[in-house]
Design a protein around this motif. Sequence first.
Motif, PDB file in Angstrom:
ATOM      1  N   TYR A 145       0.208 -35.447  17.631  1.00 28.40           N
ATOM      2  CA  TYR A 145      -0.778 -36.098  16.772  1.00 28.40           C
ATOM      3  C   TYR A 145      -0.368 -37.545  16.547  1.00 28.40           C
ATOM      4  O   TYR A 145       0.819 -37.899  16.601  1.00 28.40           O
ATOM      5  N   ASN A 146      -1.374 -38.352  16.277  1.00 28.55           N
ATOM      6  CA  ASN A 146      -1.111 -39.712  15.826  1.00 28.55           C
ATOM      7  C   ASN A 146      -1.124 -39.700  14.299  1.00 28.55           C
ATOM      8  O   ASN A 146      -2.136 -39.411  13.677  1.00 28.55           O
TER       9      ASN A 146
ATOM     10  N   ASN B 139       2.848 -41.743  17.253  1.00 26.38           N
ATOM     11  CA  ASN B 139       2.601 -40.530  18.020  1.00 26.38           C
ATOM     12  C   ASN B 139       3.764 -39.559  17.808  1.00 26.38           C
ATOM     13  O   ASN B 139       4.908 -39.854  18.171  1.00 26.38           O
ATOM     14  N   LEU B 140       3.469 -38.422  17.183  1.00 23.19           N
ATOM     15  CA  LEU B 140       4.496 -37.439  16.866  1.00 23.19           C
ATOM     16  C   LEU B 140       4.197 -36.126  17.575  1.00 23.19           C
ATOM     17  O   LEU B 140       3.046 -35.709  17.664  1.00 23.19           O
ATOM     18  N   ARG B 141       5.248 -35.493  18.068  1.00 23.92           N
ATOM     19  CA  ARG B 141       5.089 -34.191  18.716  1.00 23.92           C
ATOM     20  C   ARG B 141       5.952 -33.172  17.978  1.00 23.92           C
ATOM     21  O   ARG B 141       7.108 -33.423  17.645  1.00 23.92           O
TER      22      ARG B 141
ATOM     23  N   TYR C 177       0.467 -37.638   3.145  1.00 21.88           N
ATOM     24  CA  TYR C 177      -0.285 -37.798   4.398  1.00 21.88           C
ATOM     25  C   TYR C 177      -1.780 -37.566   4.198  1.00 21.88           C
ATOM     26  O   TYR C 177      -2.439 -36.855   4.958  1.00 21.88           O
ATOM     27  N   ASP C 178      -2.348 -38.197   3.190  1.00 22.45           N
ATOM     28  CA  ASP C 178      -3.765 -38.006   2.904  1.00 22.45           C
ATOM     29  C   ASP C 178      -4.640 -38.444   4.076  1.00 22.45           C
ATOM     30  O   ASP C 178      -5.551 -37.726   4.492  1.00 22.45           O
TER      31      ASP C 178
ATOM     32  N   GLN D  99      -8.377 -37.143   8.528  1.00 25.47           N
ATOM     33  CA  GLN D  99      -8.798 -37.317   9.919  1.00 25.47           C
ATOM     34  C   GLN D  99      -8.952 -35.970  10.621  1.00 25.47           C
ATOM     35  O   GLN D  99      -9.654 -35.856  11.625  1.00 25.47           O
ATOM     36  N   ASN D 100      -8.284 -34.958  10.105  1.00 20.26           N
ATOM     37  CA  ASN D 100      -8.326 -33.632  10.721  1.00 20.26           C
ATOM     38  C   ASN D 100      -9.069 -32.616   9.848  1.00 20.26           C
ATOM     39  O   ASN D 100      -8.788 -31.427   9.883  1.00 20.26           O
TER      40      ASN D 100
END
Length: 749
Positions: free
Chosen positions: A105-106, A111-113, A168-169, A174-175
């Motif tokens: 995800y960004n 960019n984190l995995r 992380y609002d 976004q999701n």
Amino acid sequence: MIRCLLFISLLLHTTFAQKAPETSPKWLTLSGEQPIVVARGGFSGLFPESSSFANQIAVSTGMSDVVVFCNLQLTKDGIGVCLPDIRIDNSTTISSIYPKGQKSYNVNGQNLRGWFTLDFTSDELLNNVTLTQNIFSRSSLFDGQLPISTVEDVTGVKPPQFWLSAPYDSFYNQNKLSPAAYIEQSAKHMIINYLSSPEIGFLKTMGGKVNKLKTKLIFQFLGPEQVEPTTNQKYSSILQNLTTVKSFASGILVPKEYIWPVSSSGYLGKPTSLVADAHKQGLEVYASGFSNDVPTSYNYSYDPTAEYIQYVDNSQFSVDGVLTDFPPTASEAIACFAHNKNGDKPRKGSALIISNNGASGIYPGSTDLAYQQAVDDGADIIDCSVQLSKDGVPFCLASADLAGDTTAMMPFIDKKDTIPEIQPEIGVFSFALTWSEIQTLKPQLVSPFANSSILRNPANKNLGKFVTLTEFLDFAKAKAVSGILINIENAAYLASKQGLDIVGAVATALTNATFDKQSTQQVLIQSDDTSVLSKFKDVPTYKRVLRIKEKIGDAPKPSVDEIKKYADAVTVPRSAIIKVSDFFTVALTNVVKEMHAANLSVYVNELRNEYVTLAFDYFSDPIVEIATYVQVVEVDGFMTDYPGTASKYMRCPCTDTDPKANVPYPILPAEPGSLLSLIPPEIQPPAAAPAAPLLVKDIVDPPLPPVAKIKQGADAPATTTPSSALANAANEVLSLVAIMVLGLLSLGC
């Protein structure tokens, strides 16, 4: 069932810590009230963050107004859970339970995995996944034992106050998940005292959804160069406009370095004006990043309470709260040590604070500065381990091998030797050098942790002067300390192989200083050799101490009776008193009881501040270890590299743990074995083989040999004792050093 009962027992033990603090002087917080302690994920320094153990023990061991902190994440079905990071693979077992659940995800431009909560339902997470410790230097024995906690689980332990963080609002929105909607709904059936976020948009949204009289909105600052998602400004830029921050928040949460910067060399810089600036705007300031088991500034001498005091009781300002992984330590710092710098004298009969080569954690051991620091820090007894030079000058140093505590190895490498009677390692020994040659060396402050990055006060590495025994005795008399401890080793070897009489040198020096004829100051003569102690039996004012270096598990009566023939007291290592396995205390031995039954005093050697020496039961807090030896073990004294930390505890108002005592916060000792009992037997560390008991044959040494007549080299000067008079020099030369150092070191009672 047994584990539950043991856990309840531990909670009952720690419930005494919920005493309400006494009225104290006005604080320099915004409100004038005492700063709060915010427990990050509960007691996350010991247990997996936000686990049931972490939350319950944080409430039980913290002050009466402790705040429990939850870092909010949302599941696929919109349930709020408490986990430290957006990626949960380093704090849970999810990667092994759902090995194919990894995604990318960004997140706010990165960019984190990894594994993310929003890809799993609450049922999948709560019923199948368990928590792990996400800081790998901490114990892993609680990993896989405790489920993920929902927000409702945390509030269900009934914390005095609750802090919910929503970091992380933007990402969740976004999701198609809304932290704001979740919190608005949750606030209908739970009290959220503090609500924080590093996102301005979220706080502005929540400003119209929460009751600001009940919930404080806190803006969290991240790293100075990180970018705030709503405004795309760096946090360092936002910091310059606190007036704007005040329009949507009542306080700020900042990394502690924003307030007290630490230089690249590891020392504190000057404080910033952040707290004063924020208070002028009516903003409360909360500092984050406090942890007992992470190296911080050398100014704190590895005493974590000293760091808290720097933030809450520095005469310039006080933060309004601290966010910590170790709430008991923050609680004791605020309730017991702040506003108590002068402290009370210890109660009569309290354990003696005995220096270990002076304050050897702060200055090179056995130097004039180490002894001055020990006196200034409140040591009852200062010590001198006597060594002899080639020309017979007795002086103080921890070891006959100069290679460790001085710079002798390079200039005198040609005099290196291996002497099995003293040690297996190669060394440069004091009796191979004249006193004049030794005086050309510099003392050296060396960390006792050879394979660790834990260093001691580099700025002081080579400071101080070597001290002759005569100078040490003059200093002790001038400073009127309660007593002295003289340690004598290697007497037989020195007499037979080097022609040096260390026992005679010590006896003569003590007589010349009239320590044999006065009773106002205690004189402890310590040795691991019973024949040495026998030489001092005819001086009634001396107390003879047998040093037992070996790890022992028991002291049978015949052995104790044998000790009584030679000594009035014993010094034993920590391992002879409290059994430790894999950094967990296991049980108490009977050694102290058996010695006390024979009227022998017991001193423990040696206590240090560094967290790498402390069992997990002590919460990585040297104060708790001291409390354990004083309150549970009831030793008669302890030798320590940091007398200031011990003195702070012994002179503070929180040493009385009687529930009826009106103390602001009782500092509770560890109960050996209690923490380990919370771990299922099948995953506990294997039991160590029991230590051997002390036997009679291990106690009695052969008589000392006569002093051999060995012709010294023609270059050896006559035996003299330099007369630089440490006692006189201390008042003049050390005064400036003491003022400068004490201004930065051990703040507390």
